[in-house]
Enzyme design. Structure first.
Site, PDB file in Angstrom:
ATOM      1  N   LYS A  53      24.653 -20.157 -64.285  1.00 10.82           N
ATOM      2  CA  LYS A  53      25.194 -18.972 -65.092  1.00 10.82           C
ATOM      3  C   LYS A  53      26.457 -18.571 -64.516  1.00 10.82           C
ATOM      4  CE  LYS A  53      20.962 -18.110 -67.648  1.00 10.82           C
ATOM      5  NZ  LYS A  53      19.755 -17.374 -67.860  1.00 10.82           N
ATOM      6  N   GLN A  97      17.029 -12.116 -65.399  1.00 11.99           N
ATOM      7  CA  GLN A  97      16.470 -13.508 -65.577  1.00 11.99           C
ATOM      8  C   GLN A  97      14.891 -13.399 -65.670  1.00 11.99           C
ATOM      9  OE1 GLN A  97      18.231 -16.353 -65.887  1.00 11.99           O
ATOM     10  NE2 GLN A  97      16.243 -17.551 -66.293  1.00 11.99           N
ATOM     11  N   ASP A 120      21.695 -11.159 -73.670  1.00 13.06           N
ATOM     12  CA  ASP A 120      20.725 -11.998 -73.970  1.00 13.06           C
ATOM     13  C   ASP A 120      20.203 -11.837 -75.391  1.00 13.06           C
ATOM     14  OD1 ASP A 120      19.601 -13.965 -72.088  1.00 13.06           O
ATOM     15  OD2 ASP A 120      18.683 -12.341 -70.880  1.00 13.06           O
TER      16      ASP A 120
HETATM   17  N1  GUN Z   1      14.379 -17.299 -68.819  1.00 16.34           N
HETATM   18  C1  GUN Z   1      14.338 -18.278 -69.986  1.00 16.34           C
HETATM   19  N2  GUN Z   1      15.510 -18.485 -70.696  1.00 16.34           N
HETATM   20  C2  GUN Z   1      15.906 -17.112 -70.639  1.00 16.34           C
HETATM   21  C3  GUN Z   1      17.123 -16.515 -71.130  1.00 16.34           C
HETATM   22  O1  GUN Z   1      17.710 -16.969 -72.355  1.00 16.34           O
HETATM   23  N3  GUN Z   1      17.380 -15.452 -70.746  1.00 16.34           N
HETATM   24  C4  GUN Z   1      16.686 -14.791 -69.553  1.00 16.34           C
HETATM   25  N4  GUN Z   1      17.253 -13.519 -69.340  1.00 16.34           N
HETATM   26  N5  GUN Z   1      15.937 -15.326 -69.097  1.00 16.34           N
HETATM   27  C5  GUN Z   1      15.377 -16.478 -69.518  1.00 16.34           C
END
Ligand code: GUN
Length: 295
Positions: A53, A97, A120
């Site tokens: 990311k 995350q 998100d």
């Molecule tokens: N863990 C798995 N997928 C995601 C996501 O799309 N966003 C976040 N913050 N954590 C995740």
């Protein structure tokens, strides 16, 4: 034979568009959009996701700030960091995350993020706005799935879509987006009776279960579009491999279009995160301008 829905190629189109948007944003507002990524603990998969990311943010010309907290950090420490990021004008997007270590309250953390910076789309305000069909920051993975679906289907209206899985991250927002696109939506999950019979009626199958190759060819109606959200690491023939939630080898000959794993939904998620961060930055600036005008 199905046509492959190429997530690498489609995500690159999204990334290129976002990069152009970032250039225009910087020229117009004389600042650079910023994404803050918070990682708690040392889960290896999460570390890889966060690294990707941050790397992508750099590629589209955004600033990214990575905050690493120890696995035993307290709820107060995490809440405090989020409060600082909410107040920081250089930060347009905040991503924590998931999953978090067990002692931390995930819902409380998500609710602490400013809905404007919730790239998100997990904050209850954004979840509610999506459910009402109002403008919202939409979760990245379902957003990526919709972009892929639109590449292979001009008119989703009236299609029967079956979403397998009911998570807050994928299943539920996916169902909301498909409904908004005028699909008839069925959500099936671990307690659903006769999943196979329901799935095998679907024009569109979105598999988000997190179990390797669970969706068999007998679940797929000939001509269906199959979107595979799963990324599962398995051992096969003594080798570590990534496979989806769909038994690709057997489903592919039946489907009209299908996403591969890897190279399908995965790259779309990160591209949509970049898109959401630019969307958030634009909305923040639009609000600032409106406030200035109002005096
Ligand atoms: N863990 C798995 N997928 C995601 C996501 O799309 N966003 C976040 N913050 N954590 C995740």
């Amino acid at each position: 034979m199905a046509s492959l829905i190429d997530g690498k190629q489609i995500s690159q189109q999204v990334i290129d568009e976002v990069a152009l948007g970032v250039t225009a944003f910087r020229q117009h507002y004389a600042r650079t959009p910023g994404l803050a990524v918070v990682l708690v603990g040392e889960d290896p998969a999460s570390q890889v996701y966060v690294r990707n990311k941050v790397k992508r943010a750099g590629e589209v010309g955004m600033n990214s700030i990575e905050h690493k907290l120890p696995a035993d950090c307290s709820q107060e420490t995490l809440n405090q960091l989020i409060a600082e990021l909410n107040a920081n004008p250089a930060v347009d997007g905040i991503l924590v995350q998931l999953p978090l270590p067990d002692h931390l309250n995930e819902a409380e953390v998500i609710a602490a993020i400013s809905p404007q910076k919730d790239v998100d789309g997990f904050h209850p305000m954004n979840v509610g706005a999506l459910a009402c069909g109002e403008p919202a920051l939409v979760p990245c993975t379902p957003l990526g799935c919709m972009i892929m679906l639109r590449q292979v289907c001009d008119d989703l209206s009236g299609k029967h879509a079956v979403v397998i899985g009911r998570s807050n991250i994928v299943g539920k927002p996916m169902a909301a987006l498909l409904l908004q696109a005028n699909c008839s939506v069925t959500v099936v999950h671990s307690r659903t009776r006769n999943i196979e019979a329901i799935c095998s009626q679907a024009d569109i199958v979105v598999a988000a279960i997190g179990r390797p190759e669970q969706v068999k060819s007998s679940w797929i109606k000939p001509g269906a579009i199959v979107i595979d959200v799963g990324i599962n690491a398995i051992e096969r023939d003594g080798r570590r491999r990534l496979v989806g939630d769909v038994d690709f080898a057997n489903a592919e000959p039946l489907a009209s279009a299908i996403t591969p794993v890897p190279g399908g939904v995965g790259p779309m998620t990160i591209a949509c995160l970049m898109q959401n961060t630019l969307t958030a930055a634009r909305a923040i600036e639009a609000q600032r301008e409106a406030r200035l005008k109002a005096g």
